[in-house]
Design an enzyme around this catalytic site. Sequence first.
Site, PDB file in Angstrom:
ATOM      1  N   HIS A  74       6.719  16.491  -3.285  1.00 46.19           N
ATOM      2  CA  HIS A  74       7.491  17.531  -2.596  1.00 46.19           C
ATOM      3  C   HIS A  74       8.649  18.036  -3.462  1.00 46.19           C
ATOM      4  O   HIS A  74       9.075  17.371  -4.414  1.00 46.19           O
ATOM      5  CB  HIS A  74       8.045  16.995  -1.272  1.00 46.19           C
ATOM      6  CG  HIS A  74       8.974  15.825  -1.459  1.00 46.19           C
ATOM      7  ND1 HIS A  74      10.290  15.970  -1.831  1.00 46.19           N
ATOM      8  CD2 HIS A  74       8.763  14.493  -1.330  1.00 46.19           C
ATOM      9  CE1 HIS A  74      10.864  14.784  -1.923  1.00 46.19           C
ATOM     10  NE2 HIS A  74       9.965  13.866  -1.628  1.00 46.19           N
ATOM     11  N   GLU A 123       6.275   8.368   2.843  1.00 46.60           N
ATOM     12  CA  GLU A 123       7.033   7.536   1.906  1.00 46.60           C
ATOM     13  C   GLU A 123       7.288   6.157   2.510  1.00 46.60           C
ATOM     14  O   GLU A 123       7.200   5.952   3.723  1.00 46.60           O
ATOM     15  CB  GLU A 123       8.365   8.241   1.558  1.00 46.60           C
ATOM     16  CG  GLU A 123       9.238   7.522   0.539  1.00 46.60           C
ATOM     17  CD  GLU A 123       8.549   7.255  -0.797  1.00 46.60           C
ATOM     18  OE1 GLU A 123       7.719   6.326  -0.841  1.00 46.60           O
ATOM     19  OE2 GLU A 123       8.869   7.949  -1.783  1.00 46.60           O
ATOM     20  N   GLU A 167     -13.572 -14.869  10.709  1.00 45.50           N
ATOM     21  CA  GLU A 167     -14.671 -13.918  10.940  1.00 45.50           C
ATOM     22  C   GLU A 167     -14.269 -12.849  11.950  1.00 45.50           C
ATOM     23  O   GLU A 167     -14.546 -11.652  11.753  1.00 45.50           O
ATOM     24  CB  GLU A 167     -15.905 -14.676  11.418  1.00 45.50           C
ATOM     25  CG  GLU A 167     -16.566 -15.499  10.325  1.00 45.50           C
ATOM     26  CD  GLU A 167     -17.567 -16.506  10.865  1.00 45.50           C
ATOM     27  OE1 GLU A 167     -18.363 -17.019  10.059  1.00 45.50           O
ATOM     28  OE2 GLU A 167     -17.549 -16.777  12.096  1.00 45.50           O
TER      29      GLU A 167
END
Length: 377
Positions: A181, A257, A51
Site C-alpha cells: 500500500h 498486516e 487424528e
Amino acid sequence: MAARFIVEADGGSRGNPGPAGYGAVVRDGDTGQIIAEAAEFIGHATNNVAEYKGLIAGLKTARELDPDASVDVRMDSKLVVEQMSGRWKIKHPDMQPLAAEARAVFPRGRVEYTWIPRERNKDADRLANEAMDAGKAGRQWEPRACAPAPEEPPLETAAPKAGWAAPADLGTPTTFVLLRHGETPLTPEKRFSGSGGSDPELSDKGRWQAERAAEALAARGSVQAVVASPMRRTRQTAETVAARLGLEVRYEDGLREVDFGAWEGLTFAEVRERHPEDLTAWLGSAKAKPTGGGESFTTLTHRAGVARDKILARYAGKTVLVVSHVSPIKTLVRLALGAPPDSMYRMELSAASICAVQYYADGNASLRLLNDTSHLR
C-alpha cells in the site's frame, strides 16, 4: 459453482500418548492436485486426538478456500471415519467435543467420509510426521511455497527449477503481482502499524503513489484480478488501481498486516526502550509475539499461506494483483524462496513497491521482482 474438495487427514503420537502432531491436505476434487496443506505439533496427546485434530484442520482449510464447497474426507482411521459417519457411537469424553467441532465446520450433508488404506494417505501422514519432527526440534511446522515439489533427481540429471524452465514446460503459471500500500502518516516516521492499531488511511503522498502504481500496472496490461487486505490503506490503494484497470476488488482477511499489540504506533526505538526483552525475543524467534497479545510471524505464515492457496485455487493460470502490507508480502516472498523466517529482516519493501512471484503446476515458485519502485520516480 461451489468447489469440490478432497480432504486427506492423519494424526500421530509417538508413545500414544506422547508427542503428537497432525497433517492434512486439501485436493482439487476434479484434478486431485494438492492446493493446500496444514500441519501442527500439538504437544502430548493420543493418536485419536491427533487424528481428530487433523480432520478439523483439513475441514477448516477447505472452508477457508470455499465455504460453499462439498468435501470428501478420506482417512485411514477407521475409528474417526465410522464415528463421523454416525455408524459408531462416540463414547470417549475426549473425542466428543472434537467430533462436534468437526461437524460444525460445514453444514450437514456437505461432507462425506471414506476409509482408505494407510498407503493411500501418505501425504497427510508425511505432514503429521513433519509436525512431530518440528515439535521435537522446538519449533512449529511451516508451510512450503505451494504444493509439495517432487523429489529431485541426482544433480547431473536434475530438471531445472521453475525459474529456469521454459513456461511451456510447466504450463501457464499463476502470477502474483504483490503491491504494498501507499504511505500513511505513520510510514515516514517508521512506526509499527499493524492490524491492531488505528487503521490509518493514505496520506496525500500515499494517494499519489497509488495513482502512479495504477498507471504502471495499466501500462503492463496483464492483471486479470485484484485481491487485497481489508484494511483501510490497502483498500484505498487497491480501489485506486482497480478503478484504472476496470476490475473489482476481492478482499482477503489473511492478507492483513500483523497485529503488533502494544507496539502499535511506536517507533522501533520506543519499543526497544519500553519493551526490550519482548523485542529481543521477537527478533530471535518467529513464534514470539509482540507485547500485549500481538501476533507472531508463525501465525502470520499460516494465514498468509492459506490466503495464497485460496488465491491460487480461484485464479489458476492468471495474473493477480495482491495488495497487502510489508509483513504478508515478505512472508509470501520468503515462502516462495524457501528461505528461513529471519530472512524477513533482510528484505526492504518501500511504500507502493511492487514484487512478483510466479507459481507453477509442479509446486515450485519463482521470484521475478522485488521492491520495484521505478514507477515512483
